[in-house]
Design an enzyme around this catalytic site. Structure first.
Site, PDB file in Angstrom:
ATOM      1  N   GLY A   5       0.839  -1.207   0.000  1.00 38.24           N
ATOM      2  CA  GLY A   5       0.000   0.000   0.000  1.00 38.24           C
ATOM      3  C   GLY A   5       0.870   1.252   0.000  1.00 38.24           C
ATOM      4  O   GLY A   5       1.863   1.311   0.718  1.00 38.24           O
ATOM      5  N   ARG A  15      13.345  10.063  -3.284  1.00 38.20           N
ATOM      6  CA  ARG A  15      14.265  11.179  -3.571  1.00 38.20           C
ATOM      7  C   ARG A  15      15.538  11.051  -2.728  1.00 38.20           C
ATOM      8  O   ARG A  15      16.662  11.199  -3.240  1.00 38.20           O
ATOM      9  CB  ARG A  15      13.540  12.486  -3.251  1.00 38.20           C
ATOM     10  CG  ARG A  15      14.392  13.727  -3.296  1.00 38.20           C
ATOM     11  CD  ARG A  15      13.499  14.936  -2.972  1.00 38.20           C
ATOM     12  NE  ARG A  15      14.230  16.188  -2.918  1.00 38.20           N
ATOM     13  CZ  ARG A  15      14.799  16.663  -1.819  1.00 38.20           C
ATOM     14  NH1 ARG A  15      14.740  15.974  -0.682  1.00 38.20           N
ATOM     15  NH2 ARG A  15      15.423  17.830  -1.854  1.00 38.20           N
ATOM     16  N   ARG A  66       0.843  -5.209  -5.160  1.00 35.64           N
ATOM     17  CA  ARG A  66       1.013  -6.360  -4.274  1.00 35.64           C
ATOM     18  C   ARG A  66       1.153  -7.558  -5.215  1.00 35.64           C
ATOM     19  O   ARG A  66       0.215  -7.909  -5.907  1.00 35.64           O
ATOM     20  CB  ARG A  66      -0.201  -6.526  -3.355  1.00 35.64           C
ATOM     21  CG  ARG A  66      -0.504  -5.294  -2.492  1.00 35.64           C
ATOM     22  CD  ARG A  66      -1.546  -5.633  -1.447  1.00 35.64           C
ATOM     23  NE  ARG A  66      -2.292  -4.464  -0.961  1.00 35.64           N
ATOM     24  CZ  ARG A  66      -1.912  -3.699   0.056  1.00 35.64           C
ATOM     25  NH1 ARG A  66      -0.797  -3.949   0.698  1.00 35.64           N
ATOM     26  NH2 ARG A  66      -2.662  -2.683   0.454  1.00 35.64           N
ATOM     27  N   ASP A  97       4.866  -4.465   6.118  1.00 36.56           N
ATOM     28  CA  ASP A  97       5.006  -5.843   6.541  1.00 36.56           C
ATOM     29  C   ASP A  97       5.202  -6.867   5.403  1.00 36.56           C
ATOM     30  O   ASP A  97       6.166  -7.629   5.390  1.00 36.56           O
ATOM     31  CB  ASP A  97       3.680  -6.151   7.258  1.00 36.56           C
ATOM     32  CG  ASP A  97       3.844  -7.219   8.272  1.00 36.56           C
ATOM     33  OD1 ASP A  97       4.813  -7.160   9.032  1.00 36.56           O
ATOM     34  OD2 ASP A  97       2.991  -8.134   8.262  1.00 36.56           O
ATOM     35  N   THR A 120       4.243   2.958   5.510  1.00 34.27           N
ATOM     36  CA  THR A 120       2.865   2.487   5.675  1.00 34.27           C
ATOM     37  C   THR A 120       2.142   3.429   6.623  1.00 34.27           C
ATOM     38  O   THR A 120       2.739   3.884   7.602  1.00 34.27           O
ATOM     39  CB  THR A 120       2.786   1.041   6.221  1.00 34.27           C
ATOM     40  OG1 THR A 120       1.435   0.792   6.663  1.00 34.27           O
ATOM     41  CG2 THR A 120       3.720   0.784   7.389  1.00 34.27           C
ATOM     42  N   ASP A 122      -0.126   2.536   8.524  1.00 36.26           N
ATOM     43  CA  ASP A 122      -0.608   1.764   9.687  1.00 36.26           C
ATOM     44  C   ASP A 122       0.274   1.891  10.928  1.00 36.26           C
ATOM     45  O   ASP A 122      -0.173   1.618  12.038  1.00 36.26           O
ATOM     46  CB  ASP A 122      -0.717   0.274   9.323  1.00 36.26           C
ATOM     47  CG  ASP A 122      -1.648   0.024   8.155  1.00 36.26           C
ATOM     48  OD1 ASP A 122      -2.524   0.866   7.909  1.00 36.26           O
ATOM     49  OD2 ASP A 122      -1.490  -1.017   7.482  1.00 36.26           O
ATOM     50  N   ASP A 124       2.475  -0.083  11.951  1.00 36.44           N
ATOM     51  CA  ASP A 124       2.405  -1.369  12.660  1.00 36.44           C
ATOM     52  C   ASP A 124       3.713  -2.165  12.610  1.00 36.44           C
ATOM     53  O   ASP A 124       3.698  -3.380  12.783  1.00 36.44           O
ATOM     54  CB  ASP A 124       1.254  -2.220  12.085  1.00 36.44           C
ATOM     55  CG  ASP A 124       1.416  -2.467  10.588  1.00 36.44           C
ATOM     56  OD1 ASP A 124       2.269  -1.808   9.952  1.00 36.44           O
ATOM     57  OD2 ASP A 124       0.684  -3.307  10.051  1.00 36.44           O
ATOM     58  N   GLY A 165      -5.797   0.774   9.250  1.00 36.64           N
ATOM     59  CA  GLY A 165      -4.802   0.299  10.207  1.00 36.64           C
ATOM     60  C   GLY A 165      -4.570  -1.193  10.088  1.00 36.64           C
ATOM     61  O   GLY A 165      -3.791  -1.760  10.833  1.00 36.64           O
ATOM     62  N   ARG A 166      -5.288  -1.814   9.165  1.00 35.56           N
ATOM     63  CA  ARG A 166      -5.267  -3.262   9.023  1.00 35.56           C
ATOM     64  C   ARG A 166      -5.630  -3.893  10.364  1.00 35.56           C
ATOM     65  O   ARG A 166      -6.761  -3.749  10.787  1.00 35.56           O
ATOM     66  CB  ARG A 166      -3.916  -3.756   8.507  1.00 35.56           C
ATOM     67  CG  ARG A 166      -4.037  -5.076   7.740  1.00 35.56           C
ATOM     68  CD  ARG A 166      -2.745  -5.493   7.101  1.00 35.56           C
ATOM     69  NE  ARG A 166      -2.362  -4.631   6.002  1.00 35.56           N
ATOM     70  CZ  ARG A 166      -2.728  -4.821   4.749  1.00 35.56           C
ATOM     71  NH1 ARG A 166      -3.493  -5.834   4.434  1.00 35.56           N
ATOM     72  NH2 ARG A 166      -2.344  -4.017   3.796  1.00 35.56           N
ATOM     73  N   ASN A 209     -24.045  16.711  23.518  1.00 38.29           N
ATOM     74  CA  ASN A 209     -25.159  16.463  22.619  1.00 38.29           C
ATOM     75  C   ASN A 209     -24.741  15.667  21.387  1.00 38.29           C
ATOM     76  O   ASN A 209     -25.517  15.459  20.476  1.00 38.29           O
ATOM     77  CB  ASN A 209     -25.889  17.763  22.252  1.00 38.29           C
ATOM     78  CG  ASN A 209     -25.133  18.585  21.244  1.00 38.29           C
ATOM     79  OD1 ASN A 209     -23.957  18.322  20.990  1.00 38.29           O
ATOM     80  ND2 ASN A 209     -25.790  19.559  20.656  1.00 38.29           N
ATOM     81  N   GLU A 217     -10.500  -0.437  11.663  1.00 33.97           N
ATOM     82  CA  GLU A 217     -10.978  -1.509  10.787  1.00 33.97           C
ATOM     83  C   GLU A 217     -10.320  -2.815  11.246  1.00 33.97           C
ATOM     84  O   GLU A 217      -9.144  -2.822  11.583  1.00 33.97           O
ATOM     85  CB  GLU A 217     -10.566  -1.237   9.330  1.00 33.97           C
ATOM     86  CG  GLU A 217      -9.065  -1.190   9.141  1.00 33.97           C
ATOM     87  CD  GLU A 217      -8.616  -1.264   7.687  1.00 33.97           C
ATOM     88  OE1 GLU A 217      -9.447  -1.322   6.784  1.00 33.97           O
ATOM     89  OE2 GLU A 217      -7.404  -1.263   7.476  1.00 33.97           O
ATOM     90  N   ARG A 241     -24.927   7.069  13.275  1.00 34.07           N
ATOM     91  CA  ARG A 241     -24.464   7.142  11.888  1.00 34.07           C
ATOM     92  C   ARG A 241     -23.055   6.547  11.787  1.00 34.07           C
ATOM     93  O   ARG A 241     -22.306   6.571  12.756  1.00 34.07           O
ATOM     94  CB  ARG A 241     -24.409   8.589  11.392  1.00 34.07           C
ATOM     95  CG  ARG A 241     -25.769   9.219  11.176  1.00 34.07           C
ATOM     96  CD  ARG A 241     -26.523   8.572  10.019  1.00 34.07           C
ATOM     97  NE  ARG A 241     -27.776   9.236   9.731  1.00 34.07           N
ATOM     98  CZ  ARG A 241     -28.921   9.029  10.370  1.00 34.07           C
ATOM     99  NH1 ARG A 241     -28.978   8.160  11.368  1.00 34.07           N
ATOM    100  NH2 ARG A 241     -30.013   9.680   9.999  1.00 34.07           N
ATOM    101  N   HIS A 247      -9.863   5.178   1.591  1.00 31.40           N
ATOM    102  CA  HIS A 247      -8.564   5.485   0.988  1.00 31.40           C
ATOM    103  C   HIS A 247      -8.182   6.954   1.003  1.00 31.40           C
ATOM    104  O   HIS A 247      -7.038   7.286   0.673  1.00 31.40           O
ATOM    105  CB  HIS A 247      -8.493   4.916  -0.429  1.00 31.40           C
ATOM    106  CG  HIS A 247      -8.351   3.421  -0.428  1.00 31.40           C
ATOM    107  ND1 HIS A 247      -9.422   2.593  -0.239  1.00 31.40           N
ATOM    108  CD2 HIS A 247      -7.256   2.626  -0.529  1.00 31.40           C
ATOM    109  CE1 HIS A 247      -9.002   1.327  -0.253  1.00 31.40           C
ATOM    110  NE2 HIS A 247      -7.690   1.329  -0.419  1.00 31.40           N
TER     111      HIS A 247
HETATM  112  O1  F6P Z   1      -1.550  -1.208   4.822  1.00 30.17           O
HETATM  113  C1  F6P Z   1      -2.122  -0.014   4.425  1.00 30.17           C
HETATM  114  C2  F6P Z   1      -3.602  -0.158   4.218  1.00 30.17           C
HETATM  115  O2  F6P Z   1      -4.125   1.102   3.838  1.00 30.17           O
HETATM  116  C3  F6P Z   1      -4.377  -0.718   5.402  1.00 30.17           C
HETATM  117  O3  F6P Z   1      -4.627   0.255   6.395  1.00 30.17           O
HETATM  118  C4  F6P Z   1      -5.610  -1.225   4.729  1.00 30.17           C
HETATM  119  O4  F6P Z   1      -6.205  -2.273   5.465  1.00 30.17           O
HETATM  120  C5  F6P Z   1      -5.098  -1.745   3.405  1.00 30.17           C
HETATM  121  O5  F6P Z   1      -3.865  -1.078   3.174  1.00 30.17           O
HETATM  122  C6  F6P Z   1      -6.014  -1.517   2.240  1.00 30.17           C
HETATM  123  O6  F6P Z   1      -5.437  -2.096   1.119  1.00 30.17           O
HETATM  124  P1  F6P Z   1      -5.945  -1.871  -0.379  1.00 30.17           P
HETATM  125  O7  F6P Z   1      -5.584  -0.465  -0.771  1.00 30.17           O
HETATM  126  O8  F6P Z   1      -5.214  -2.876  -1.173  1.00 30.17           O
HETATM  127  O9  F6P Z   1      -7.419  -2.039  -0.349  1.00 30.17           O
END
Ligand code: F6P
Length: 317
Positions: A5, A15, A66, A97, A120, A122, A124, A165-166, A209, A217, A241, A247
């Site tokens: 991603g 750069r 990927r 990762d 990334t 995330d 992570d 955040g995966r 309020n 996610e 809501r 993205h």
């Molecule tokens: O790893 C970055 C990320 O944006 C995650 O937060 C998300 O779960 C995933 O990639 C979404 O991947 P894609 O853009 O392939 O749908």
């Protein structure tokens, strides 16, 4: 190459890698579309002008992908053949990762020196306080939450806002603090604590309020939709809501912090290769650049600071 991603700040890293190598008298070959492009041979020599005017741009000029083919030994063999053909004897891979998992296997199989740069949103990856793109994504999220707050307030609604955040809750937790959200529901503690139940028990509307809850996610949290459905079922008095930011969180011009981080990491990645280092990721810990073996960066779980949840709780009274 950039892989996996994309994240804001990847261009600043490209750069930095390009210019540091050239500064040191080393030729640079840019690989397009990550491992996919390495397999198909989408490789072009870069000079300093190829990376002009990109530090401020989101996404990646090298494109990203990927690759499923790189998971096969035939794919990796083809990738290696292209490296040899293009006389590439050291690789800098910018990604997360999955990128480093591939890099580790490739490096072992073909004895290729590889250094990783963590890109990334995330955040992570173990062994680095921050990853490139994380700060920009946080800022994008709080900008969106501030706007949703206006309408939440006007309608006296309860909003569940899903962030990326995966399987990690860094974005949700820190964006909750920065946006003044009432709570964050994150996967790291979802199995220990029923966060929603706790939230309701603490009376999350109190004198307010409207309320905003950031949900990371993940299958573990059930996402914003899952949480909202449960609230609608169990607490029908709330006007609920859902907003899934999606993205939008991956785009935009990188913040100063991400540009600086990417620049420092890019310089250090090339320095590390020139120094004979390999199979490691550049990280930043207490503002110092460090090198972490791929095995640790990938396998060790990066812990979230759970006291940050207390910060959210205390500040949302
Ligand atoms: O790893 C970055 C990320 O944006 C995650 O937060 C998300 O779960 C995933 O990639 C979404 O991947 P894609 O853009 O392939 O749908």
């Amino acid at each position: 190459m950039t892989s996996g991603g994309d994240s804001p700040g990847m261009n600043a890293a490209i750069r930095a890698v390009t210019r540091t190598a050239i500064f040191n008298g080393v030729k640079v070959k840019a690989i397009y579309r990550g491992y996919k492009g390495l397999i198909s041979g989408e490789i072009k020599e870069f000079n300093t002008q190829d990376v002009s005017n990109i530090i401020q741009r989101g996404g990646t000029i090298l494109k990203t992908a990927r690759s499923t083919e790189f998971r096969t030994s035939e794919g990796r063999q083809q990738a290696y053949n292209n490296l040899v053909q293009h006389e590439i004897d050291g690789l800098v891979v910018i990604g997360g990762d999955g990128t480093f998992t591939g890099a580790r296997i490739f490096a072992q199989e073909f004895n290729v020196p590889i250094v990783g740069v963590p890109g990334t949103i995330d955040n992570d990856l173990y062994g680095t306080d921050s990853t490139i793109g994380y700060d920009t994504a946080l800022n994008t999220i709080i900008d969106a939450v501030d706007k949703i707050r206006d309408t939440a307030n006007s309608h006296e609604r309860l909003f569940f806002i899903e962030v990326m955040g995966r399987d990690a809750g860094f974005l949700a937790l820190n964006a909750a603090i920065a946006s003044g959200a009432e709570s964050a529901i994150i996967p790291e503690i979802a199995t220990e604590v029923d966060q929603l139940q706790e939230l309701i028990a603490n009376g999350f509307r109190k004198s307010k309020n409207s309320s905003i809850v950031l949900v990371a996610e993940s299958e573990v949290t059930g996402g914003a939709q899952g949480v909202a459905e449960r609230v609608k079922r169990e607490y029908p008095q709330y006007d609920v809501r859902v907003s899934i930011l999606g993205h939008i969180q991956r785009g935009g011009s990188p913040t100063a912090q991400d540009r600086i981080l990417a620049s420092r990491m890019g310089v250090s990645a090339v320095d590390a290769l020139l120094d004979g280092q390999r199979n490691a990721m550049v990280g930043i810990v207490n503002d110092e650049i460090v090198l972490i073996p791929f095995t640790k960066a990938i396998k060790d779980d990066k812990p979230v600071d759970k006291t940050l949840l207390d910060v959210v709780r205390i500040l949302s009274i």
